[in-house]
Design an enzyme around this catalytic site. Structure first.
Site, PDB file in Angstrom:
ATOM      1  N   TYR A   1       0.717  -1.140   0.069  1.00  0.00           N
ATOM      2  CA  TYR A   1       0.092   0.065   0.024  1.00  0.00           C
ATOM      3  C   TYR A   1       0.844   1.350   0.016  1.00  0.00           C
ATOM      4  O   TYR A   1       1.717   1.280   0.722  1.00  0.00           O
ATOM      5  CB  TYR A   1      -0.934  -0.048   1.298  1.00  0.00           C
TER       6      TYR A   1
ATOM      7  N   GLU B   1      -0.452   4.784  -0.594  1.00  0.00           N
ATOM      8  CA  GLU B   1      -1.142   6.222  -0.992  1.00  0.00           C
ATOM      9  C   GLU B   1      -0.499   7.331  -0.718  1.00  0.00           C
ATOM     10  O   GLU B   1       0.342   7.502   0.266  1.00  0.00           O
ATOM     11  CB  GLU B   1      -2.533   6.093  -0.308  1.00  0.00           C
TER      12      GLU B   1
ATOM     13  N   ASP C   1      -5.585  14.165 -25.366  1.00  0.00           N
ATOM     14  CA  ASP C   1      -5.462  12.822 -24.874  1.00  0.00           C
ATOM     15  C   ASP C   1      -4.862  12.135 -25.912  1.00  0.00           C
ATOM     16  O   ASP C   1      -5.412  11.573 -26.868  1.00  0.00           O
ATOM     17  CB  ASP C   1      -6.873  12.376 -24.603  1.00  0.00           C
TER      18      ASP C   1
ATOM     19  N   THR D   1      -2.690   6.428 -22.275  1.00  0.00           N
ATOM     20  CA  THR D   1      -2.644   5.183 -21.740  1.00  0.00           C
ATOM     21  C   THR D   1      -1.465   4.697 -21.871  1.00  0.00           C
ATOM     22  O   THR D   1      -0.452   5.370 -22.693  1.00  0.00           O
ATOM     23  CB  THR D   1      -3.381   4.010 -22.536  1.00  0.00           C
TER      24      THR D   1
ATOM     25  N   LYS E   1      -0.974   1.095 -25.177  1.00  0.00           N
ATOM     26  CA  LYS E   1      -1.295   1.015 -26.717  1.00  0.00           C
ATOM     27  C   LYS E   1       0.109   1.099 -27.671  1.00  0.00           C
ATOM     28  O   LYS E   1       0.871   0.333 -27.151  1.00  0.00           O
ATOM     29  CB  LYS E   1      -2.361   1.961 -26.985  1.00  0.00           C
TER      30      LYS E   1
ATOM     31  N   ARG F   1      -0.892  -2.249 -18.960  1.00  0.00           N
ATOM     32  CA  ARG F   1      -2.113  -1.562 -18.897  1.00  0.00           C
ATOM     33  C   ARG F   1      -2.288  -0.423 -18.030  1.00  0.00           C
ATOM     34  O   ARG F   1      -1.862  -0.539 -16.788  1.00  0.00           O
ATOM     35  CB  ARG F   1      -3.511  -2.437 -18.653  1.00  0.00           C
TER      36      ARG F   1
HETATM   37  C1  LIG Z   1      -7.912   3.900 -24.907  1.00  0.00           C
HETATM   38  C2  LIG Z   1      -8.183   5.277 -24.709  1.00  0.00           C
HETATM   39  C3  LIG Z   1      -8.654   5.838 -23.585  1.00  0.00           C
HETATM   40  C4  LIG Z   1      -9.060   5.083 -22.457  1.00  0.00           C
HETATM   41  O1  LIG Z   1      -7.960   4.083 -21.965  1.00  0.00           O
HETATM   42  P1  LIG Z   1      -8.568   2.734 -20.980  1.00  0.00           P
HETATM   43  O2  LIG Z   1      -7.226   2.406 -20.387  1.00  0.00           O
HETATM   44  O3  LIG Z   1      -9.229   1.968 -21.895  1.00  0.00           O
HETATM   45  O4  LIG Z   1      -9.461   3.415 -19.851  1.00  0.00           O
HETATM   46  C5  LIG Z   1      -8.826   7.292 -23.206  1.00  0.00           C
HETATM   47  N1  LIG Z   1      -8.703   8.138 -24.438  1.00  0.00           N
HETATM   48  C6  LIG Z   1      -8.681   7.592 -25.642  1.00  0.00           C
HETATM   49  C7  LIG Z   1      -8.676   8.552 -26.728  1.00  0.00           C
HETATM   50  C8  LIG Z   1      -8.362   6.400 -25.983  1.00  0.00           C
HETATM   51  O5  LIG Z   1      -8.286   5.836 -27.143  1.00  0.00           O
END
Ligand SMILES: *Cc1c(COP(=O)(O)O)cnc(C)c1O
Length: 425
Positions: free
Chosen positions: A47, A49, A192, A218, A221, A227
């Site tokens: 933990y 936090e 994002d 993220t 990807k 993840r």
């Molecule tokens: C994949 C994605 C997310 C979210 O990612 P998660 O890990 O699945 O919550 C946020 N914004 C965009 C543009 C994405 O393609």
């Protein structure tokens, strides 16, 4: 204790599925073995936090070093001055950005989900659309972000935040143009980059940090990590709308974002995943990652060309990044039918709404294809031609089970050339 064979047999079954299929889901990738090994380790027991040096629990001296290493490496990857590596996912990262910048009911502007945006950019089904007043821009008939519409809505509605970024958009972004209109109305620009982050890290796409106040992503990807989510700033700044701290000073955005992750939206961080993030960031910094990014783009170009040659219609006519969106209406197929049929041949991708789609999100008129995962497996441009020929064979014989079964065998044989995790036996 006996090994839980029920679970581990299923995990091995999933390994087989990944090894023997062609993975074209644009948001997926294969991490290195090291990244996975880091995830299955003892920091999961801890933990922690709070943040390095400011924890609510004892015994955090080692996880402090792990998290600091992840932060320092990430700052180098994107040449930024501040980063938070605790978000459990991309959606969690975005939730924290909203919490740091916006009050409930305030307006923000993002790309419409049906035009390639993400749920967290204001879908009515998501916290972002339920808690805040979501406004949307779209794409033009040519499939390019409608910057004129974005500017018109920004000037008339004066949103507090403008989000750029998408989940199904194959072109690069004009961050400079978005920042210009944001400056006119005093809005925050939030990029994002969940999808193209790896290509941005490799210096192959426009750099959002040049123009955007806040950037989230993220890590699983195109960044090819575990993840998870991250939030970054190149330049820290005072948030003029935020509550002042107890001494009456404006808070810096970095401190508001830290507070928005913990305690704002999360409890204990996943230090084992943060360790794996540190490994992944190290791999990006080690020099070979740029070649990976270049191959991803070369493969996407080759894939697009092979599809167009067979009469497939690509939204915007092509791609600048790792993915493409295909409108299947001229082939008399729905996205749903295409996804389900290709799945039977172990070619995995997802149905996707196309801009101005006349079908429901459960059916859709399109599919999205991405090449980050097959590029990690080692595929090159010529292999894209092979993959497209198999896709085309399945789609043009979508009701012929014998043809689909034969392609499934072809796929399995083809993938033997691209070993996945041979160390796992
Ligand atoms: C994949 C994605 C997310 C979210 O990612 P998660 O890990 O699945 O919550 C946020 N914004 C965009 C543009 C994405 O393609």
């Amino acid at each position: 204790m006996q090994k839980d064979t029920l679970v581990f047999d299923l995990i091995n079954k999933e390994l087989d599925r990944q090894r023997n299929g062609i993975e074209l889901i644009a948001s997926e990738n294969f991490t290195s073995l090291q990244v996975m090994q880091a995830m299955g380790t003892v920091p999961t027991n801890k933990y922690a936090e709070g943040y390095p040096g400011k924890r609510y629990y004892g015994g955090c001296e080692v996880v402090d070093e792990i998290e600091t290493l992840a932060i320092e490496r990430l700052k180098k990857v994107f040449n930024c001055s501040w980063a938070n590596v605790q978000p459990h996912s991309g959606a969690q990262a975005n939730g924290a950005v909203f919490l740091a910048v916006m009050k409930p009911g305030e307006k923000f502007l993002g790309l419409d989900l049906s035009m390639g945006g993400h749920l967290t950019h204001g879908s009515p089904a998501n916290f972002s659309g339920k808690t805040y007043h979501a406004l949307h821009y779209g794409v033009t008939k040519d499939g390019i972000v409608d910057y004129e519409q974005l500017e018109a809505i920004a000037r008339s509605e004066k949103p507090k935040m403008i989000i750029c970024g998408a989940s199904a958009y194959s072109r690069d972004w004009d961050y400079k143009r978005i920042r210009a209109v944001a400056d006119e109305i005093g809005a925050v620009v939030f990029a994002d980059i969940a999808h193209p982050a790896g290509l941005i890290a490799a210096g192959l796409l426009n750099d959002p940090f040049d123009h955007c106040h806040i950037v989230s992503s993220t890590t699983h990807k195109t960044l090819r990590g575990p993840r998870g989510g991250i939030i970054m700033l190149r330049h820290d700044f005072e948030n003029p709308w935020a509550l002042k701290d107890p001494k009456g000073n404006l808070r810096m955005m970095s401190s508001l974002l830290d507070l928005a992750v913990f305690p704002g939206t999360q409890g204990g961080p996943l230090e084992h995943v943060i360790a794996a993030k540190a490994v992944a960031f190290g791999e990006i910094l080690d020099g070979s990652f740029k070649a990976y990014g270049q191959q991803v783009i070369a493969n996407a170009q080759a894939m697009a060309k092979a599809l167009v040659a067979r009469g497939y219609q690509l939204i915007s006519g092509g791609t600048d990044n790792h993915l493409m969106l295909i409108d299947l209406r001229n082939k008399n197929l729905t996205g749903k039918k295409a996804q389900e049929t290709l799945d039977k041949a172990h070619i995995t991708l997802n149905k996707n709404a196309v801009p101005f789609d006349d079908k429901s999100p459960f059916v859709t008129s399109g599919i999205r294809i991405g090449v980050p995962a097959v590029t990690t497996r080692g595929m090159k441009e010529a292999d894209m031609e092979t993959v497209v020929s198999m896709i085309d064979k399945v789609l043009m014989n979508a009701d012929d089970e014998a043809v689909i079964a034969s392609v499934k065998i072809e796929v399995r044989e083809f993938m033997q050339q691209f070993p996945l995790y041979p160390e796992l036996g």
